[in-house]
Design a protein around this motif. Structure first.
Motif, PDB file in Angstrom:
ATOM      1  N   GLU A 118      -1.499  -4.122  11.391  1.00  0.00           N
ATOM      2  CA  GLU A 118      -2.130  -2.872  10.947  1.00  0.00           C
ATOM      3  C   GLU A 118      -1.228  -1.712  11.364  1.00  0.00           C
ATOM      4  OE1 GLU A 118      -4.393  -1.926   8.626  1.00  0.00           O
ATOM      5  OE2 GLU A 118      -6.162  -2.605   9.721  1.00  0.00           O
ATOM      6  N   TYR A 119      -0.094  -1.604  10.680  1.00  0.00           N
ATOM      7  CA  TYR A 119       0.843  -0.530  11.023  1.00  0.00           C
ATOM      8  C   TYR A 119       0.244   0.822  10.632  1.00  0.00           C
ATOM      9  CZ  TYR A 119       2.167  -1.027   6.049  1.00  0.00           C
ATOM     10  OH  TYR A 119       2.154  -1.117   4.680  1.00  0.00           O
ATOM     11  N   ARG A 120       0.681   1.864  11.321  1.00  0.00           N
ATOM     12  CA  ARG A 120       0.153   3.195  11.065  1.00  0.00           C
ATOM     13  C   ARG A 120       0.699   3.748   9.756  1.00  0.00           C
ATOM     14  NH1 ARG A 120       1.324   5.144  17.135  1.00  0.00           N
ATOM     15  NH2 ARG A 120       3.090   3.761  16.713  1.00  0.00           N
ATOM     16  N   LEU A 121      -0.122   4.517   9.083  1.00  0.00           N
ATOM     17  CA  LEU A 121       0.171   4.933   7.716  1.00  0.00           C
ATOM     18  C   LEU A 121       0.698   6.357   7.642  1.00  0.00           C
ATOM     19  CD1 LEU A 121      -3.007   3.505   5.926  1.00  0.00           C
ATOM     20  CD2 LEU A 121      -0.753   2.432   6.138  1.00  0.00           C
ATOM     21  N   GLY A 159       0.797  -1.214   0.000  1.00  0.00           N
ATOM     22  CA  GLY A 159       0.000   0.000   0.000  1.00  0.00           C
ATOM     23  C   GLY A 159       0.833   1.269   0.000  1.00  0.00           C
ATOM     24  N   ALA A 160       2.125   1.148  -0.369  1.00  0.00           N
ATOM     25  CA  ALA A 160       2.979   2.323  -0.531  1.00  0.00           C
ATOM     26  C   ALA A 160       3.097   3.149   0.742  1.00  0.00           C
ATOM     27  CB  ALA A 160       2.489   3.195  -1.691  1.00  0.00           C
ATOM     28  N   TRP A 161       2.956   2.514   1.884  1.00  0.00           N
ATOM     29  CA  TRP A 161       3.047   3.112   3.222  1.00  0.00           C
ATOM     30  C   TRP A 161       1.866   4.011   3.576  1.00  0.00           C
ATOM     31  CZ3 TRP A 161       7.547   3.990   0.113  1.00  0.00           C
ATOM     32  CH2 TRP A 161       8.600   3.095   0.359  1.00  0.00           C
ATOM     33  N   TRP A 162       1.018   4.391   2.600  1.00  0.00           N
ATOM     34  CA  TRP A 162      -0.071   5.327   2.912  1.00  0.00           C
ATOM     35  C   TRP A 162      -1.446   4.767   2.574  1.00  0.00           C
ATOM     36  CZ3 TRP A 162      -3.154   8.454  -0.562  1.00  0.00           C
ATOM     37  CH2 TRP A 162      -2.923   8.214  -1.919  1.00  0.00           C
ATOM     38  N   PRO A 202       0.878   9.910   5.430  1.00  0.00           N
ATOM     39  CA  PRO A 202       1.847  10.841   5.998  1.00  0.00           C
ATOM     40  C   PRO A 202       1.559  11.238   7.439  1.00  0.00           C
ATOM     41  CG  PRO A 202       0.270  12.063   4.711  1.00  0.00           C
ATOM     42  CD  PRO A 202      -0.101  10.607   4.562  1.00  0.00           C
ATOM     43  N   GLU A 203       0.440  10.768   8.004  1.00  0.00           N
ATOM     44  CA  GLU A 203       0.185  11.082   9.409  1.00  0.00           C
ATOM     45  C   GLU A 203       1.299  10.521  10.295  1.00  0.00           C
ATOM     46  OE1 GLU A 203      -3.938  10.261   7.546  1.00  0.00           O
ATOM     47  OE2 GLU A 203      -1.872   9.594   7.311  1.00  0.00           O
ATOM     48  N   PHE A 204       1.812   9.353   9.893  1.00  0.00           N
ATOM     49  CA  PHE A 204       2.891   8.703  10.635  1.00  0.00           C
ATOM     50  C   PHE A 204       4.008   8.370   9.648  1.00  0.00           C
ATOM     51  CE2 PHE A 204      -1.068   7.871  12.876  1.00  0.00           C
ATOM     52  CZ  PHE A 204      -0.745   8.265  14.162  1.00  0.00           C
ATOM     53  N   LYS A 205       4.967   9.240   9.572  1.00  0.00           N
ATOM     54  CA  LYS A 205       6.050   9.110   8.608  1.00  0.00           C
ATOM     55  C   LYS A 205       7.162   8.200   9.140  1.00  0.00           C
ATOM     56  CE  LYS A 205       5.485  13.577   6.227  1.00  0.00           C
ATOM     57  NZ  LYS A 205       5.634  13.137   4.822  1.00  0.00           N
ATOM     58  N   PHE A 206       8.106   7.881   8.274  1.00  0.00           N
ATOM     59  CA  PHE A 206       9.292   7.126   8.663  1.00  0.00           C
ATOM     60  C   PHE A 206       9.931   7.774   9.884  1.00  0.00           C
ATOM     61  CE2 PHE A 206      13.977   6.859   8.335  1.00  0.00           C
ATOM     62  CZ  PHE A 206      14.140   5.486   8.405  1.00  0.00           C
ATOM     63  N   PRO A 207      10.255   7.018  10.925  1.00  0.00           N
ATOM     64  CA  PRO A 207      10.243   5.548  11.001  1.00  0.00           C
ATOM     65  C   PRO A 207       9.029   4.951  11.709  1.00  0.00           C
ATOM     66  CG  PRO A 207      11.514   6.404  12.832  1.00  0.00           C
ATOM     67  CD  PRO A 207      10.992   7.616  12.064  1.00  0.00           C
TER      68      PRO A 207
END
Length: 320
Positions: free
Chosen positions: A123-126, A94-97, A128-133
């Protein structure tokens, strides 16, 4: 070879659809992108098989800030072996987002049924609300949680793998490095399904396959911009771009699957070679005629069922 003929109508439909406006509010853009994903790739994924039970659990995350995430646990039918079943921590694409655990129910249930492993889909947080790392720390916390609660899960803590697709493959590879470097128990194996591993987007296949094959270079660049806090400086951070890690020694045995027409093809294959050079056991296979996500087309494409079975059988072999 050309794209598999069953896939071409999907590509034609995507090409004919109106472009997604980049200036839409994030929530609307995410909803529209998820809908497009459901009507293209996920519309042709097989439903979950019978016999696999599921339950949702809560996981506490400590870094970068305290919080909670959820995960879905898939337990295959039948009696568990003495000492517990093997386990598999799974991180979705899902491209992290984009994406969510719900959308990969069928995939995870089939992997559990065929491999005999308990699958824990995170269900990791997505961004841009939760950016790397943040998403990576979520993956790390989920791994530690599984290790600490293996008995309650019916899992043998010494027989757990990690893996994922696309951005999930990125998180799985980076988490393996993080676990090694933090001197935590490491996975027995890692399954990297069409992973994104080089956020510089400089691999030849990004240009070769970056238009007309579902996943585009423009979409990849947009995902990187959403995921990274400082795209200019973080693109080569080895925990964001595992292909740029200087030391891959001591990492788990790996299965790396790539598609001929996937923009991410070359970075996956380059990473497999780097792992092998570092002494890590590697199985790598390129799937001719595949675009990114084609492995999910299990209700449409016989080769996609073989693709999924390759992952399940790898887990079954390595987690004995």
């Amino acid at each position: 070879m050309p794209v598999a003929p069953q896939i071409q109508p999907i590509l034609d439909a995507v090409a004919a659809a109106p472009p997604l406006l980049a200036d839409l509010p994030l929530a609307e853009r995410r909803a529209a992108s998820n809908k497009a994903l459901e009507s293209s790739i996920l519309a042709f994924a097989e439903p979950a098989p019978e016999g696999v039970t599921t339950r949702d659990v809560n996981i506490t995350v400590k870094e970068p800030e305290p919080g909670r995430i959820t995960a879905r646990v898939y337990t295959p039918a039948g009696p568990a072996p003495k000492g517990g079943r093997p386990g598999y921590v799974y991180l979705h694409d899902g491209a992290w987002w984009l994406g969510a655990v719900d959308r990969f129910d069928g995939h995870c249930a089939h992997i559990a049924a065929e491999s005999g492993a308990v699958v824990i889909s995170v269900e990791y947080r997505l961004a841009p609300e939760f950016k790397f790392p943040w998403p990576l720390e979520d993956a790390y916390a989920a791994w530690i949680w599984v290790q600490e609660r293996a008995f309650q899960l019916g899992v043998n803590a010494d027989k757990v793998a990690i893996g994922g697709a696309g951005a999930g493959g990125n998180l799985a590879a980076a988490c393996s490095i993080m676990l090694r470097d933090r001197r935590q128990p490491t996975p027995v194996a890692q399954v990297l399904d069409s992973p994104i591993l080089d956020l510089t987007l400089s691999q030849p296949s990004v240009s070769e396959n970056g238009e007309g094959y579902l996943l585009t270079r423009e979409a990849l660049e947009g995902a990187v911009q959403l995921y990274l806090t400082s795209p200019r400086s973080e693109r080569t951070d080895p925990l964001a771009s595992p292909l740029h890690a200087e030391d891959l020694a001591g990492l788990p045995a790996a299965l790396v699957l790539t598609g001929e027409h996937d923009p991410l093809r070359d970075e996956g294959e380059a990473y497999a070679k780097q792992l092998e050079a570092a002494g890590v056991p590697v199985e790598a296979k390129r799937w001719d005629g595949f675009v990114h996500g084609a492995g999910e087309l299990t209700a449409l494409l016989p080769q996609a069922r073989e693709y999924r079975s390759t992952m399940a059988q790898f887990l079954k072999r390595t987690l004995v």
